[in-house]
Design a protein around this motif. Structure first.
Motif, PDB file in Angstrom:
ATOM      1  N   ALA A  90      50.318  13.726 -18.843  1.00  0.00           N
ATOM      2  CA  ALA A  90      51.023  12.900 -17.854  1.00  0.00           C
ATOM      3  C   ALA A  90      51.959  11.962 -18.597  1.00  0.00           C
ATOM      4  N   ASP A  91      53.242  12.243 -18.472  1.00  0.00           N
ATOM      5  CA  ASP A  91      54.261  11.585 -19.282  1.00  0.00           C
ATOM      6  C   ASP A  91      55.134  10.711 -18.378  1.00  0.00           C
ATOM      7  N   GLU A  92      54.906   9.400 -18.487  1.00  0.00           N
ATOM      8  CA  GLU A  92      55.603   8.491 -17.571  1.00  0.00           C
ATOM      9  C   GLU A  92      57.071   8.301 -17.932  1.00  0.00           C
TER      10      GLU A  92
ATOM     11  N   GLY B  14      47.438   8.384 -20.331  1.00  0.00           N
ATOM     12  CA  GLY B  14      47.592   7.365 -21.371  1.00  0.00           C
ATOM     13  C   GLY B  14      47.037   6.001 -20.985  1.00  0.00           C
ATOM     14  N   PRO B  15      47.118   5.062 -21.933  1.00  0.00           N
ATOM     15  CA  PRO B  15      46.596   3.710 -21.695  1.00  0.00           C
ATOM     16  C   PRO B  15      47.522   2.891 -20.803  1.00  0.00           C
ATOM     17  N   GLU B  16      47.045   1.743 -20.373  1.00  0.00           N
ATOM     18  CA  GLU B  16      47.853   0.877 -19.493  1.00  0.00           C
ATOM     19  C   GLU B  16      49.200   0.547 -20.132  1.00  0.00           C
ATOM     20  N   GLY B  17      49.192   0.392 -21.448  1.00  0.00           N
ATOM     21  CA  GLY B  17      50.460   0.061 -22.123  1.00  0.00           C
ATOM     22  C   GLY B  17      51.305   1.291 -22.404  1.00  0.00           C
ATOM     23  N   GLY B  18      50.839   2.465 -22.016  1.00  0.00           N
ATOM     24  CA  GLY B  18      51.562   3.712 -22.285  1.00  0.00           C
ATOM     25  C   GLY B  18      51.340   4.199 -23.713  1.00  0.00           C
TER      26      GLY B  18
ATOM     27  N   LEU C 265      54.566  12.479 -12.543  1.00  0.00           N
ATOM     28  CA  LEU C 265      53.832  12.200 -11.305  1.00  0.00           C
ATOM     29  C   LEU C 265      54.710  11.376 -10.363  1.00  0.00           C
ATOM     30  N   GLY C 266      55.960  11.773 -10.278  1.00  0.00           N
ATOM     31  CA  GLY C 266      56.863  11.095  -9.354  1.00  0.00           C
ATOM     32  C   GLY C 266      57.611   9.942 -10.000  1.00  0.00           C
TER      33      GLY C 266
ATOM     34  N   ARG D 272      57.529   6.683  -9.562  1.00  0.00           N
ATOM     35  CA  ARG D 272      56.924   5.362  -9.787  1.00  0.00           C
ATOM     36  C   ARG D 272      55.946   5.399 -10.954  1.00  0.00           C
TER      37      ARG D 272
ATOM     38  N   LEU E 239      52.521   4.708 -12.257  1.00  0.00           N
ATOM     39  CA  LEU E 239      51.198   4.515 -11.665  1.00  0.00           C
ATOM     40  C   LEU E 239      50.280   3.840 -12.669  1.00  0.00           C
TER      41      LEU E 239
END
Ligand code: SAM
Length: 254
Positions: free
Chosen positions: A169-171, A193-197, A217-218, A220, A222
Motif C-alpha cells: 500500500a503505497d500512499e 506502512g507506519p503512521e509516518g509513512g 487506496l484512493g 486520500r 488513510l
C-alpha cells in the motif's frame, strides 16, 4: 452440520472429540463464572483450530476451574485461505484494533514489521495474541491467526519468496488501483506502512522486490489502521472468502 448459534465460543488448546470431558484454566473459568455468570447446564461452543467446532455443556464450575462435557461436533474443521498482513506497529489502542479487525477480516498471519519511522519501541506480542483469540471467538472463526514476532522490514523482505505476490500500500500515489492488481495477481499478502509513512529508501527497497505490487487506496491518505481494513476488504471481496456464502450457516440463498 448443526445450525445452532451460541453466544459463547471459546478457543481451547486441548483435543476435542466425542464424550470428552474438558477442564478449563482459571482465566476461562473466571470468564464463564464471573463475567458471563453461566451456571451448570449452560451450553457453549469450543474450537481448537484442528477438530472443528464442538458443542459442550458446562458440567460444573467453581473458583478458578470449570469442567465441560463435549456433546457433538457442530462444524467440521475447514481450511481458511491464507491471508498475511505485514504492518508497522502503531500505538497501543490502534495496534489492538488492527489485530482485532485483521482477525475479523480473515487474516491467517499477522507480521509486525519494524520500519525506520516505526514509533513503537516494544510490541506486546502476548497481548496481540490474546486480542486475536478473543476476536476469533467472537467472529465465529474456526482457527486462530498466527501472530509472528516483530521483524525488521529488510529481513521480512529478504525471506519473502519471489513468486508470492504481495500488495504494497503505497500512499505516494504511484501504485495502481488496488482492485486491478488484486484481480490480476490474486495476491494474498498486504504491506501497510507506519503512521509516518515509509522512508523513500524503504519504498524503493520494497518496490525492488520481484513479488511487490504497489497499490493505491484512493486519493486520500488513510490512517494505517483504516488502510488495513480497507485493503483487506477489497482483497476478500474480489478474490477471497467473501466471494462465496458461508457453508456452515446452512441457509437458503436469497
Ligand atoms: N505519513 C504519510 C503521509 O503523510 O504521506 C502517511 C502514512 S499512512 C498514515 C500509513 C500507511 O497507510 C501508509 O504507509 C500506506 O501503507 C497506507 N496508506 C494510507 N493511505 C494510502 C493510500 N491512499 N494509498 C495507499 N496506501 C495508503
Amino acid at each position: 452440520m448443526k445450525d445452532i448459534k451460541l453466544a459463547t465460543r471459546l478457543y481451547v488448546k486441548e483435543d476435542l472429540g466425542d464424550e470428552t470431558v474438558l477442564g478449563l484454566g482459571p482465566q476461562q473459568a473466571h470468564f464463564l463464572r464471573s463475567v458471563l455468570r453461566l451456571k451448570p447446564g449452560a451450553r457453549l461452543a469450543l474450537f481448537n483450530g484442528r477438530d472443528g467446532e464442538w458443542l459442550a455443556r458446562l458440567d460444573a464450575l467453581g473458583k478458578g476451574w470449570a469442567s465441560l462435557l463435549l456433546e457433538e461436533q457442530s462444524r467440521p474443521q475447514t481450511e481458511e485461505p491464507g491471508l498475511t498482513l505485514l504492518f508497522a506497529p502503531v500505538k497501543r489502542q490502534r495496534i489492538d484494533w488492527i489485530a482485532e479487525k485483521a482477525t475479523e477480516m480473515g487474516c491467517t498471519r499477522l507480521q509486525p514489521i519494524l520500519t525506520r519511522r516505526t514509533i513503537v519501541e516494544r510490541v506486546n506480542v502476548q497481548r496481540l495474541r490474546t486480542t486475536v483469540r478473543e476476536a476469533a471467538e467472537q467472529s465465529e472463526r474456526i482457527s486462530l491467526p498466527e501472530v509472528a514476532e516483530p521483524a525488521k522490514l529488510e529481513h521480512v523482505l529478504g525471506d519473502w519468496p519471489e513468486d508470492e505476490p504481495f500488495l504494497f500500500a503505497d500512499e505516494s500515489g504511484s501504485g495502481r488501483p488496488i482492485d486491478e492488481v488484486v484481480n490480476e495477481t490474486r495476491a494474498r499478502a498486504l504491506v501497510i506502512g507506519p503512521e509516518g509513512g515509509f522512508e523513500s529508501q524503504e519504498q524503493e527497497t520494497i518496490a525492488r522486490h520481484p513479488a511487490a505490487c504497489a497499490v493505491g487506496l484512493g486519493p486520500r491518505i488513510l490512517r494505517a489502521d483504516t488502510a488495513v481494513v480497507a485493503a483487506l476488504a477489497v482483497m476478500q471481496a474480489l478474490t477471497g472468502d467473501w466471494t462465496s456464502r458461508p457453508q456452515f450457516r446452512n441457509l437458503q440463498p436469497r
